[in-house]
Design a protein around this motif. Structure first.
Motif, mmCIF file in Angstrom:
data_model
loop_
_atom_site.group_PDB
_atom_site.id
_atom_site.type_symbol
_atom_site.label_atom_id
_atom_site.label_comp_id
_atom_site.label_asym_id
_atom_site.label_seq_id
_atom_site.Cartn_x
_atom_site.Cartn_y
_atom_site.Cartn_z
ATOM 1 N N UNK A 31 -64.723 33.126 7.416
ATOM 2 C CA UNK A 31 -63.786 32.215 7.148
ATOM 3 C C UNK A 31 -63.134 31.481 8.262
ATOM 4 N N UNK A 32 -63.473 31.846 9.757
ATOM 5 C CA UNK A 32 -63.195 31.021 10.772
ATOM 6 C C UNK A 32 -64.206 29.787 10.736
ATOM 7 N N UNK A 33 -65.541 30.098 10.434
ATOM 8 C CA UNK A 33 -66.599 29.340 10.277
ATOM 9 C C UNK A 33 -66.306 28.385 9.458
ATOM 10 N N UNK A 34 -65.977 28.828 8.308
ATOM 11 C CA UNK A 34 -65.278 27.752 7.119
ATOM 12 C C UNK A 34 -64.336 26.874 7.738
ATOM 13 N N UNK A 35 -63.268 27.362 8.346
ATOM 14 C CA UNK A 35 -62.385 26.476 8.975
ATOM 15 C C UNK A 35 -62.811 25.474 10.003
ATOM 16 N N UNK A 36 -63.672 25.975 10.889
ATOM 17 C CA UNK A 36 -64.323 24.905 11.584
ATOM 18 C C UNK A 36 -64.930 23.689 11.331
ATOM 19 N N UNK A 37 -65.809 24.052 10.162
ATOM 20 C CA UNK A 37 -66.590 23.000 9.434
ATOM 21 C C UNK A 37 -65.587 21.975 8.698
ATOM 22 N N UNK A 38 -64.433 22.581 7.807
ATOM 23 C CA UNK A 38 -63.117 21.781 7.573
ATOM 24 C C UNK A 38 -62.546 20.909 8.514
ATOM 25 N N UNK A 39 -62.198 21.547 9.655
ATOM 26 C CA UNK A 39 -61.553 20.583 10.704
ATOM 27 C C UNK A 39 -62.269 19.647 11.246
ATOM 28 N N UNK A 40 -63.692 20.072 11.331
ATOM 29 C CA UNK A 40 -64.573 18.764 11.645
ATOM 30 C C UNK A 40 -64.748 17.474 10.749
ATOM 31 N N UNK A 41 -64.078 17.700 9.645
ATOM 32 C CA UNK A 41 -63.820 16.432 8.807
ATOM 33 C C UNK A 41 -62.656 15.884 8.863
ATOM 34 N N UNK A 42 -61.759 16.250 9.736
ATOM 35 C CA UNK A 42 -60.327 15.639 9.967
ATOM 36 C C UNK A 42 -60.355 15.093 11.339
ATOM 37 N N UNK A 43 -59.664 13.878 11.347
ATOM 38 C CA UNK A 43 -59.728 12.823 12.476
ATOM 39 C C UNK A 43 -58.278 12.818 12.933
ATOM 40 N N UNK A 44 -57.977 12.547 14.365
ATOM 41 C CA UNK A 44 -56.605 12.453 14.978
ATOM 42 C C UNK A 44 -55.981 11.141 13.908
ATOM 43 N N UNK A 45 -54.744 11.430 13.645
ATOM 44 C CA UNK A 45 -54.036 10.574 12.960
ATOM 45 C C UNK A 45 -54.202 10.482 11.489
ATOM 46 N N UNK A 46 -54.956 11.337 10.812
ATOM 47 C CA UNK A 46 -54.957 11.802 9.179
ATOM 48 C C UNK A 46 -53.730 12.211 8.847
ATOM 49 N N UNK A 47 -53.671 12.209 7.430
ATOM 50 C CA UNK A 47 -52.854 12.735 6.821
ATOM 51 C C UNK A 47 -53.279 14.111 6.103
ATOM 52 N N UNK A 48 -52.831 15.142 6.033
ATOM 53 C CA UNK A 48 -53.618 16.568 5.674
ATOM 54 C C UNK A 48 -52.860 16.952 4.443
ATOM 55 N N UNK A 49 -53.412 17.525 3.557
ATOM 56 C CA UNK A 49 -52.928 18.338 2.397
ATOM 57 C C UNK A 49 -53.591 19.524 2.453
ATOM 58 N N UNK A 50 -53.042 20.792 2.304
ATOM 59 C CA UNK A 50 -53.456 22.179 2.100
ATOM 60 C C UNK A 50 -52.790 22.824 1.171
#
Length: 410
Positions: free
Chosen positions: A182-201
């Motif tokens: 799950x931690x590896x999954x989280x890192x892959x997802x976080x790699x798609x997020x850029x500073x300044x983005x709006x996030x929905x989870x």
């Protein structure tokens, strides 16, 4: 307005009413207990609602027939017996249904203690405003332990039909510590997020893993239907600047914080899931979980082995909104396998009878612990190849064979 007891309120109900019961932390447990003790008070009546799996664990259909826009394991018996009518609506459509076609006579919900001539919807602001707009009678069940949030939906006391004294335990939602996959999954997802983005989870262990991996980001904002304790960590770390949500669910510490956290705005589903508002959010990254994904890019997020255990909820609202937002993208996150690795959660095609929660035309990015599959603009073969590449290694050959058989029939 004087407060009355749950039992006194139950005795005032007339037969044949259509009663909306709030879900999540707004579930009016004290009133439901009183109704259970007086079965005649619900004669000919119907309960309406959007209960949430793993949070609302009561079988409402034991009290009266239910019309629901979400499913829980506890309601499955009633569904089989014909006492539950399940409407597979997107959250935005569920709000519209409750605002009019559901014809709700009354809404019953928990709230914080009255202040300044009104009450706060506390932790659950999602669907009650639809009943307010519909002109339903409003029954506020007061629990002084609930937070009076600084920025949220308030209802004037003179709009209430009744004020009920009904403290009850607020449901807690513990989250497991993410394991290695799950931690590896989280890192892959976080790699798609850029500073300044709006996030929905959403909420849960996968979200906790993503949040841990976002620790190095800055200037993020949140817009979604539900938050948990993970959002507090982002606020405190300086990662997240502000949040808009409809619900908070998690620990007692989260609930205490909501009473003094001015950076979180609570709004109804009519705001959080509104298509135009979502599409207007620049660089929105919608991150949602799934049960399984097939090689066409179709997503099942509500059924396990033929059993309806959840519903699509707001996932399609955010998936479609993110794809339309400037610089937006939608992420479906899931572990590649289940049951100790014996089953693949990426499958050749969804089994017959399985609902498609997200169509292949809406699929954008799929992530597992093994990597990222970009599906937007990909052709059929590219989709299959990219999804097989992020499947669990022990299942890739079988998936490739399955795709070859499907492809030969095209």
């Amino acid at each position: 307005m004087p407060m009355i007891s749950p039992a006194a309120f139950a005795d005032t109900l007339r037969p044949g009413m259509r009663l909306f019961v709030a879900g999540c932390a707004g579930e009016p447990t004290a009133v439901l207990d009183a109704l259970a003790a007086r079965p005649g008070s619900l004669a000919g009546s119907t309960l309406l609602g959007v209960p949430i799996a793993s949070i609302n664990r009561r079988d409402w259909s034991a009290l009266a027939p239910v019309e629901a826009a979400f499913m829980t394991p506890e309601l499955r018996g009633g569904l089989a017996a014909g006492r539950v009518s399940f409407r597979p609506l997107h959250y935005s459509d569920a709000f519209a249904w409750l605002r009019g076609p559901a014809r709700g006579d009354m809404a019953i919900f928990r709230c914080a203690a009255p202040r300044g001539g009104s009450v706060s919807l506390a932790l659950t602001h999602d669907f009650v405003p639809a009943l307010v707009e519909a002109g339903a009678a409003l029954v506020a069940v007061v629990d002084p332990s609930l937070p009076d949030v600084p920025d949220g939906v308030r209802i004037p006391l003179d709009r209430l039909h009744a004020l009920v004294d009904g403290p009850s335990p607020t449901p807690l939602l513990p989250v497991d510590e993410p394991g290695e996959a799950m931690a590896a999954l989280g890192r892959h997802v976080a790699g798609l997020v850029r500073d300044g983005d709006t996030v929905q989870t959403g909420i849960g262990t996968a979200v906790a893993a993503v949040v841990q991996a976002l620790a190095g980001h800055r200037r993020l904002r949140f817009h979604g239907g539900m938050i948990g304790d993970a959002v507090l960590g982002l606020l405190d770390a300086g990662v997240l600047e502000a949040a808009t949500t409809g619900i908070a669910i998690g620990s007692a510490a989260l609930y205490e914080r909501m009473g003094r956290e001015g950076r979180i705005a609570f709004r109804s589903v009519g705001v959080t899931h509104d298509a135009a508002r979502i599409a207007a959010l620049p660089s929105l990254v919608a991150i949602n979980a799934a049960v399984e994904v097939d090689l066409f890019g179709q997503v099942n997020s509500e059924m396990i082995e033929g059993r309806q255990v959840s519903a699509q909820g707001g996932v399609a609202d955010f998936v479609r909104g993110a794809r339309r937002a400037a610089g937006g993208r939608s992420v479906i996150a899931l572990l590649a396998s289940g049951k100790g690795g014996s089953i693949s959660r990426i499958v050749p095609h969804l089994a017959p009878g399985t609902p498609v929660s997200i169509t292949r035309g809406d699929a954008d990015i799929v992530v597992t612990e093994h990597g990222v599959a970009a599906l937007r603009d990909a052709d059929l073969d590219q989709r299959a190849e990219r999804l097989i590449a992020i499947a669990a290694p022990q299942h890739r050959d079988a998936l490739a064979d399955g795709w070859a058989r499907l492809r030969a029939r095209f």
